[in-house]
Motif scaffolding. Structure first.
Motif: not given
Lengths: 56, 364
Positions: A20, A28-31, A33, A35-38, B322, B326
């Motif tokens: 992440s 924000a913590f963004i994984p 992934d 498929a995660n739009t961020d 998904t 956070v």
């Protein structure tokens, strides 16, 4: 808008996280992934020259 | 195989045909004057059962992020769950969860957009849309990409001071392909129900995954980048210039302008059935798959993990689409780690670790 990001040190492993990233504008913590739009935006921002600060 | 043929008085014939199998089969007709249901009527009844609305939160009753947000100018803006405002250069709007609803329909809320700074002269790229994106794996029964592709019917209630032509679009993300239809708001400041029916797409496949498979959009403003072609009224490869009607209104052209929308229902087939009023808890849980806001009471505490390290194992209330982003974090923590579709870790290098609030965002 291109965001600014910062690598994080994992408390669990004491290593730079490989799962992440932190977005500094809102904390924000963004994984990592696809498929995660961020995360998709993070990859786009990096390709467009976004600043990714090193972990402290 | 034997059959009986009845000839009509003027034209037409009815053939009753025995099956080509052994045994006696009995067909009992009603003991009164009646009419047999057609295949279409039977399908309409079938489609009226169960969870038939492909739109989530179509009655605008779930608003985890709040009930009003001002200063809207850009893209990717959510207030009411699952409904996104996107675009640029459309002036400034306030979005709210309103209590103005069509009477007698059982709704309590609508989504309202109210123009607070106008842009009466859109540049070519300026536009404004309201959109809901639907997961591809929830759309496989549409059978897109086959000769059996199902028709789609969307119905919704709308009210605006701004009468005229608007554009409804279905945008299949995986192509991308799209189909677009005009609709008209006829009377100012009056709730009107709109029904739009489109063919299924026999060419474009919707991927069976957790990505966006189909977007439902209404164009509220469109610069010439989106109107200079010919409105694409049958399924075809998406082309930006064919997305909105050249007659599309500009909802941003006056600070007097507003629009309310509710009762959005997208269903398989060519019949708009009455809105499916789903229970609050059911709709809330469906919204949680895409966004969850922890309400902040009580705090979520961590415990000792290893020397000097503390961990709080936090489960989401449902499996998310998904691994979510956070944010909106308050509490004592150093990092959020191991973010998955079901859980995450709160980590801290000191005791008294806790979170008071957080949001998990897995929107499409």
């Amino acid at each position: 808008m291109i965001y600014t990001y910062k690598k994080i040190i994992s408390v669990m492993t004491d290593e730079v996280s490989t799962t992440s990233i932190k977005r500094l504008e809102d904390g924000a913590f963004i994984p990592f992934d696809l498929a995660n739009t961020d995360y998709q935006k993070y990859l786009e921002d990096v390709a467009n020259g976004a600043i990714v600060e090193e972990a402290e | 195989m034997a059959s009986i043929k009845l000839r009509g008085d003027t034209s037409g014939e009815l053939v009753i045909e025995a099956p080509a199998v052994a045994g006696t089969n009995t067909l009992t007709l009603p003991a009164s004057t009646s009419t047999l249901a057609t295949t279409a009527q039977t399908e309409a009844i079938y489609n009226s059962l169960g969870v038939r609305n492909l739109i989530i939160n179509g009655d605008m009753k779930i608003a985890q992020r709040g009930t009003s947000t001002t200063g809207i100018t850009g893209s990717g803006i959510y207030l009411i769950d699952r409904f996104n405002i996107s675009g640029n250069g459309y002036g400034t709007f306030t979005m709210s969860q309103d209590t103005d609803v069509p009477s007698g329909q059982g709704f309590s809320n609508s989504l309202k957009l109210d123009c607070t700074t106008a842009n009466a002269s859109l540049s070519a790229s300026n536009h404004m849309v309201i959109v809901q994106r639907i997961e591809g794996q929830n759309l496989q029964h549409l059978k897109f990409g086959t000769s059996s592709a199902e028709k789609l019917t969307v119905s919704f209630w709308v009210k605006s001071n701004k009468t005229g032509t608007y554009t409804n679009e279905f945008y299949a993300t995986d192509g991308p392909r799209h189909i677009n239809k005009e609709f008209t708001i006829n009377s100012a400041d009056t709730w009107e129900k709109k029904i739009i029916i489109v063919d299924g797409d026999t060419s474009g496949v919707i991927n069976n995954d957790n990505g966006s498979g189909l977007e439902w959009l209404i164009w509220l403003a469109a610069g010439t980048d989106f109107t200079s072609g010919t409105l694409q009224t049958s399924w075809d490869t998406a082309n930006n210039t064919d997305r909105a009607s050249s007659s599309n209104v500009n909802l941003a052209d006056s600070t007097s302008n507003y629009i309310n929308i509710t009762g959005v229902q997208l269903e398989v087939g060519d019949t708009a059935t009455p809105f499916e009023h789903r229970p609050y808890d059911m709709e809330l849980q469906r919204c949680w798959r895409y966004f969850y806001k922890y309400p902040g009471n009580p705090n979520i505490h961590g415990c000792l993990y290893s020397s000097g390290k503390y961990i709080g194992h936090i489960w989401f209330p449902t499996t998310m689409r998904t691994a979510p982003t956070v944010s909106n974090l308050t509490g004592n923590y150093n990092t959020i780690e191991n973010i998955g579709v079901s859980q995450m870790y709160l980590m801290r290098l000191a005791d008294n670790s806790y979170l008071s609030t957080y949001s998990a965002d897995a929107e499409l």
